[in-house]
Design a protein around this motif. Structure first.
Motif, PDB file in Angstrom:
ATOM      1  N   THR B   3       4.318 106.161  35.361  1.00 14.70           N
ATOM      2  CA  THR B   3       5.712 106.099  34.936  1.00 14.70           C
ATOM      3  C   THR B   3       6.619 106.073  36.152  1.00 14.70           C
ATOM      4  OG1 THR B   3       4.924 107.565  33.221  1.00 14.70           O
ATOM      5  CG2 THR B   3       7.251 107.087  33.231  1.00 14.70           C
ATOM      6  N   LEU B   4       6.284 106.881  37.142  1.00 13.26           N
ATOM      7  CA  LEU B   4       7.089 106.933  38.362  1.00 13.26           C
ATOM      8  C   LEU B   4       7.128 105.575  39.038  1.00 13.26           C
ATOM      9  CD1 LEU B   4       6.257 110.335  40.035  1.00 13.26           C
ATOM     10  CD2 LEU B   4       8.458 109.512  39.258  1.00 13.26           C
ATOM     11  N   LEU B   5       5.944 104.964  39.132  1.00 13.61           N
ATOM     12  CA  LEU B   5       5.879 103.658  39.774  1.00 13.61           C
ATOM     13  C   LEU B   5       6.679 102.633  38.987  1.00 13.61           C
ATOM     14  CD1 LEU B   5       2.315 103.308  41.168  1.00 13.61           C
ATOM     15  CD2 LEU B   5       4.393 102.617  42.287  1.00 13.61           C
ATOM     16  N   GLN B   6       6.574 102.704  37.619  1.00 12.45           N
ATOM     17  CA  GLN B   6       7.339 101.805  36.772  1.00 12.45           C
ATOM     18  C   GLN B   6       8.823 101.961  37.071  1.00 12.45           C
ATOM     19  OE1 GLN B   6       5.126  99.627  35.856  1.00 12.45           O
ATOM     20  NE2 GLN B   6       6.004  99.477  33.812  1.00 12.45           N
ATOM     21  N   LEU B   7       9.245 103.219  37.152  1.00 10.55           N
ATOM     22  CA  LEU B   7      10.657 103.500  37.416  1.00 10.55           C
ATOM     23  C   LEU B   7      11.059 102.914  38.762  1.00 10.55           C
ATOM     24  CD1 LEU B   7      11.078 107.121  36.076  1.00 10.55           C
ATOM     25  CD2 LEU B   7      12.167 105.048  35.237  1.00 10.55           C
ATOM     26  N   LEU B 280      10.129  86.765  32.875  1.00 10.79           N
ATOM     27  CA  LEU B 280       8.688  86.615  33.065  1.00 10.79           C
ATOM     28  C   LEU B 280       8.269  87.222  34.402  1.00 10.79           C
ATOM     29  CD1 LEU B 280       7.969  83.024  31.696  1.00 10.79           C
ATOM     30  CD2 LEU B 280       7.177  85.211  30.771  1.00 10.79           C
ATOM     31  N   LEU B 281       9.115  86.953  35.415  1.00 11.91           N
ATOM     32  CA  LEU B 281       8.846  87.477  36.750  1.00 11.91           C
ATOM     33  C   LEU B 281       8.844  89.004  36.729  1.00 11.91           C
ATOM     34  CD1 LEU B 281       8.484  85.600  39.182  1.00 11.91           C
ATOM     35  CD2 LEU B 281      10.711  86.425  39.981  1.00 11.91           C
ATOM     36  N   PHE B 282       9.871  89.543  36.043  1.00 14.87           N
ATOM     37  CA  PHE B 282       9.986  91.004  35.953  1.00 14.87           C
ATOM     38  C   PHE B 282       8.783  91.579  35.228  1.00 14.87           C
ATOM     39  CE2 PHE B 282      14.898  90.808  36.097  1.00 14.87           C
ATOM     40  CZ  PHE B 282      14.809  90.514  37.451  1.00 14.87           C
ATOM     41  N   ALA B 283       8.415  90.915  34.127  1.00 13.78           N
ATOM     42  CA  ALA B 283       7.288  91.412  33.334  1.00 13.78           C
ATOM     43  C   ALA B 283       6.026  91.397  34.183  1.00 13.78           C
ATOM     44  CB  ALA B 283       7.110  90.565  32.086  1.00 13.78           C
ATOM     45  N   ALA B 284       5.859  90.316  34.941  1.00 19.79           N
ATOM     46  CA  ALA B 284       4.670  90.210  35.790  1.00 19.79           C
ATOM     47  C   ALA B 284       4.671  91.331  36.820  1.00 19.79           C
ATOM     48  CB  ALA B 284       4.652  88.849  36.479  1.00 19.79           C
ATOM     49  N   THR B 285       5.853  91.558  37.432  1.00 21.79           N
ATOM     50  CA  THR B 285       5.957  92.610  38.454  1.00 21.79           C
ATOM     51  C   THR B 285       5.662  93.974  37.839  1.00 21.79           C
ATOM     52  OG1 THR B 285       7.741  91.286  39.329  1.00 21.79           O
ATOM     53  CG2 THR B 285       7.422  93.441  40.303  1.00 21.79           C
ATOM     54  N   ALA B 286       6.274  94.184  36.647  1.00 21.85           N
ATOM     55  CA  ALA B 286       6.081  95.477  35.986  1.00 21.85           C
ATOM     56  C   ALA B 286       4.614  95.679  35.639  1.00 21.85           C
ATOM     57  CB  ALA B 286       6.950  95.554  34.737  1.00 21.85           C
ATOM     58  N   GLY B 287       3.997  94.594  35.151  1.00 22.93           N
ATOM     59  CA  GLY B 287       2.580  94.683  34.793  1.00 22.93           C
ATOM     60  C   GLY B 287       1.737  95.004  36.012  1.00 22.93           C
ATOM     61  N   LEU B 288       2.061  94.327  37.103  1.00 21.78           N
ATOM     62  CA  LEU B 288       1.336  94.561  38.351  1.00 21.78           C
ATOM     63  C   LEU B 288       1.516  96.010  38.784  1.00 21.78           C
ATOM     64  CD1 LEU B 288      -0.311  92.727  40.230  1.00 21.78           C
ATOM     65  CD2 LEU B 288       1.699  92.627  41.710  1.00 21.78           C
ATOM     66  N   ALA B 289       2.766  96.478  38.669  1.00 26.26           N
ATOM     67  CA  ALA B 289       3.063  97.862  39.057  1.00 26.26           C
ATOM     68  C   ALA B 289       2.287  98.826  38.176  1.00 26.26           C
ATOM     69  CB  ALA B 289       4.550  98.126  38.937  1.00 26.26           C
ATOM     70  N   TRP B 290       2.238  98.470  36.861  1.00 35.29           N
ATOM     71  CA  TRP B 290       1.525  99.346  35.915  1.00 35.29           C
ATOM     72  C   TRP B 290       0.050  99.435  36.311  1.00 35.29           C
ATOM     73  CZ3 TRP B 290       2.538 102.853  32.471  1.00 35.29           C
ATOM     74  CH2 TRP B 290       1.577 103.196  31.519  1.00 35.29           C
ATOM     75  N   SER B 291      -0.503  98.285  36.594  1.00 34.53           N
ATOM     76  CA  SER B 291      -1.922  98.257  36.945  1.00 34.53           C
ATOM     77  C   SER B 291      -2.157  98.989  38.267  1.00 34.53           C
ATOM     78  CB  SER B 291      -2.383  96.804  36.997  1.00 34.53           C
ATOM     79  OG  SER B 291      -3.286  96.620  38.049  1.00 34.53           O
ATOM     80  N   MET B 292      -1.277  98.702  39.261  1.00 32.37           N
ATOM     81  CA  MET B 292      -1.428  99.376  40.560  1.00 32.37           C
ATOM     82  C   MET B 292      -1.213 100.868  40.409  1.00 32.37           C
ATOM     83  SD  MET B 292       0.281  96.839  43.304  1.00 32.37           S
ATOM     84  CE  MET B 292       0.210  98.032  44.615  1.00 32.37           C
ATOM     85  N   GLY B 293      -0.207 101.206  39.578  1.00 35.89           N
ATOM     86  CA  GLY B 293       0.074 102.627  39.313  1.00 35.89           C
ATOM     87  C   GLY B 293      -1.158 103.306  38.748  1.00 35.89           C
TER      88      GLY B 293
END
Lengths: 146, 597
Positions: B3-7, B280-293
């Protein structure tokens, strides 16, 4: 009434002398027999060994038994005397120079009739011996006597 | 962690999103301004075209008005000339010659000589007559057909006087054709207005609207500044941005209405595409962040678990790490864990060895102690017999043979007796000291107050002649071996009793005190006291701070007291000054609140 002996079991010659001096002061009529170690005491009382000529029923009025004796200690002697039916009820006074409570308790456990510490002061010592002698000879009717 | 990373990602993306929105808005505004500007250009160009049209008609009219036929009053000839010119130029629909009375004299739409009606727009005739200048009419109903018409009117002069007005007709259809050529985008509305706001041509709905007046708002606008842009609603009820341009020459206007929908549709489409791409870009970034998180979180959790295990000394199993750093830390912790286990093993081994050694030493020590104890016991026991002999025989000598001895001899014998008695006391002391460290400690709660009272009463009984005052604080207790505590109190009170022997108003106090912050039992007297410089010798066996002729004693009491106190895990200390009395305080470990209650 036949006068019975007093048996003194004492290995220290000086103590023996002082004891005899003290007993003499009381001027008892009793004969005083002296033996010098535990084994001799048992031989005397059970009329065995060197005392086999003695009659076993001719038991002393009181035994003054020193605790620290060579060969058999006073307590071992006491134990054997109490184990035998002949001497089971014999009046025995333990003599010792030790203050230790342990000795006193063990003495009673083995069935000594009394306990007397040999005082350093001869006057007191003589007095104690005198009281002892008078008490056991004069007032105590020994059991099994005639 | 996730969640922190998402934020964090959101926090980073938010300014970007705002930036994109701002750019989109600016783009929209620019695009819109561009379209409007294009429309304005178009309107301006159209106005010039309309003016050129009228100019051509005026030139044609000029040619006719100065025709020699008119100078010669050959109206029939003029009719023919005019008809021919019109047909060859295709500039105007017709030509009309009107007299000063407003009646048409010649109309090329009719054969010469045919009776003609009044001119359709008398006002313009009047205007030309009055001013003597060419004038463009508004849209008016033609005198012949009644159909909408526009004319360019010129004066025909004879000797400096206006004799006729020549009108060259321009049909609204001509203007309509001009508009048609523009190929404007669908939905756009384009109109030409005359100088009074009447529609001269319009796309769409030309036929229905020609000759009709525009609405008042529009008229008010287009008669104002030469150019302008404003929001409006078309006749068809479509919201639009309206741009117009007015000719400074003819005062005619061209207005173009760009429907708002048409204006915005393209821009909005562009913006939607941009927005979708951004999302789409944001979603991709967020998804990447979620996975990395998730990966970071997993790695950190694995590390945390490993650290906890390290803390509790458990072995660490190898764990999956998604990051090199985490893997390094995990491997370092594994190493530390292994090292710890190894050290722990070594330590345990050492401890075992140490325990074995301690046990051995303890055994040896206790054996030595017992040996020493029985040795002291045996020695003192055996020493007594010769003493008894010395004392006994000297006594017998004195008692039974005293009459044979002189006073000096009796004195010597007395000395022998004294010496043997003193030696007896020393032996007693050694035995007491030996006893104080022999046997098991049997701890119990001891009523110190009662014990002290009893012992003091015994001392008083033994020496009734001494007037010693004492006070014992009530409810003093201690936990210790009763027999040993008895010896401690007896020694301390005995000393207090002894050393107050030469004090007037002797006083002994038993009270609670503090020793190193712990509750202590204290015995205070006002007796002889001692010099603190010698305090160290106080507790050593057979060491005395007073001579025998001052105070008798063998110097074993305080040594015994200290041994007992130390055996209990406690402490004893003395405070004194010569002649100022002494205070002895002691603690026994395991005494929760000795004397404090």
């Amino acid at each position: 009434m036949k006068t019975r002996s007093i048996l003194l079991v004492e290995d220290n010659a000086q103590d023996e002398m002082l004891m005899l001096l003290a007993l003499n002061k009381v001027a008892l009529a009793n004969r005083i027999d002296v033996v010098r170690d535990g084994q001799q005491a048992l031989d005397y009382l059970f009329a065995q060994g060197e005392y086999s000529a003695r009659k076993p029923e001719d038991s002393p009025a009181v035994v003054l038994l020193d605790i620290s004796l060579p060969r058999l200690s006073g307590l071992e002697v006491l134990e054997q005397l109490r184990a035998s039916p002949i001497t089971k009820l014999l009046p025995i006074v333990l003599l010792t120079s030790s203050d230790e409570e342990k000795d006193r308790l063990r003495g009673y456990e083995h069935g000594a009739n009394s306990y007397v510490r040999k005082p350093l002061d001869f006057g007191a010592f003589a007095e104690t011996v005198a009281r002892l002698g008078v008490y056991w000879i004069a007032t105590n009717e020994p059991p099994g006597g005639d | 962690m996730r969640t922190l990373l998402q934020l964090l990602v959101l926090a980073c993306l938010l300014p970007a999103m705002v930036g994109v929105a701002v750019i989109l808005f600016r783009d929209y505004q620019d695009g819109r301004a561009q379209i409007v500007e294009d429309a304005v250009q178009t309107a301006r160009a159209l106005v010039r075209i309309v003016d050129a049209e009228f100019n051509k008609a005026e030139i044609l009219g000029q040619a006719l008005a100065t025709s020699s036929y008119l100078d010669q009053r050959d109206l029939s000839g003029f009719h023919g000339r005019a008809s021919g010119l019109l047909a060859s130029t295709n500039i105007a629909s017709n030509a009309v010659l009107t007299g000063p009375d407003g009646r048409q004299i010649i109309n090329t739409l009719r054969p010469f000589g045919e009776p003609l009606p009044m001119y359709g727009d008398p006002a313009v005739i009047g205007q030309v007559l009055a001013s003597g200048l060419p004038t463009i009419s508004g849209v008016f109903a033609g005198g012949l057909s009644g159909a909408p018409k526009i004319t360019v009117n010129l004066p025909v002069l004879a000797k400096g006087k206006v004799v006729y007005v020549l009108s060259v007709g321009v049909l609204p259809e001509q203007l309509h054709l001009i508009l048609h050529r523009q190929n404007l985008a669908a939905g756009w509305v384009i109109s030409i207005f005359d100088n009074s706001g009447i529609i001269a041509a319009r796309i769409p709905g030309h036929a229905q609207n020609v000759g009709k007046k525009a609405n008042d708002e529009l008229i008010a606008r287009i008669t104002g500044p030469l150019e302008g842009t404003f929001e409006s609603v078309t006749k068809e009820g479509v919201p639009a941005v309206l741009v117009y341009s007015r000719s400074p020459v003819s005062r005619w206007s061209v207005a173009i209405a760009v429907p708002r929908q048409a204006l915005e549709a393209r821009l909005i489409r562009k913006q939607i595409i941009t927005a979708i791409v951004a999302l789409l870009l944001f979603a991709a970034t967020a998804g990447l962040a979620w996975s990395m998180g998730g990966q970071i979180s997993d790695s950190v959790q694995a590390l945390t678990a490993a650290a906890k295990k390290l803390g509790s000394g458990e072995p660490i199993a190898p764990s999956q790490s998604h990051f090199r750093e985490a893997a390094e830390v995990a491997s370092a912790m594994q190493g530390a864990s292994a090292l710890l286990a190894e050290r722990r093993g070594a330590l345990l081994e050492l401890k075992d060895q140490l325990e074995i050694k301690v046990a051995e030493r303890t055994k040896e020590l206790s054996a030595a102690n017992n040996e020493l104890g029985s040795f002291a016991y045996a020695v003192s026991h055996d020493l007594r017999a010769p003493l008894r002999a010395m004392s006994g025989f000297s006594q017998v000598l004195l008692d039974d043979h005293g009459d044979k001895l002189d006073a000096t001899a009796k004195g010597y014998l007395q000395q022998i007796d004294n010496a043997s008695k003193r030696m007896g006391e020393l032996i007693e002391g050694i035995l007491a000291l030996s006893r104080s460290t022999q046997g098991d400690l049997q701890r119990e709660k001891v009523d110190i107050s009662a014990m002290a009272e009893r012992q003091l009463r015994e001392f008083a009984l033994s020496e009734p002649a001494r007037p010693v005052k004492w006070s014992v604080e009530p409810e003093l207790t201690a936990v210790g071996d009763r027999r040993m505590v008895e010896a401690v109190m007896s020694n301390l009170l005995g000393n207090a009793w002894k050393y107050t022997g030469k004090t007037n108003d002797a006083c002994i106090r038993v009270h609670a005190g503090l020793l190193d912050g712990a509750a202590a039992i204290c015995v205070t007297d006002n007796g002889a006291g001692f010099d603190m410089a010698h305090a160290k010798q106080l507790f050593q066996p057979f060491r005395r701070l007073h001579r025998q002729d001052e105070f008798v004693g063998i110097g074993i009491g305080l040594a015994t007291v200290q041994r007992i106190v130390r055996r209990h895990g406690g402490e004893i200390r003395a405070e004194s000054a010569p002649g100022a009395g002494a205070t002895f305080c002691f603690t026994l470990a395991g005494t929760p609140s000795a004397g404090a209650s």
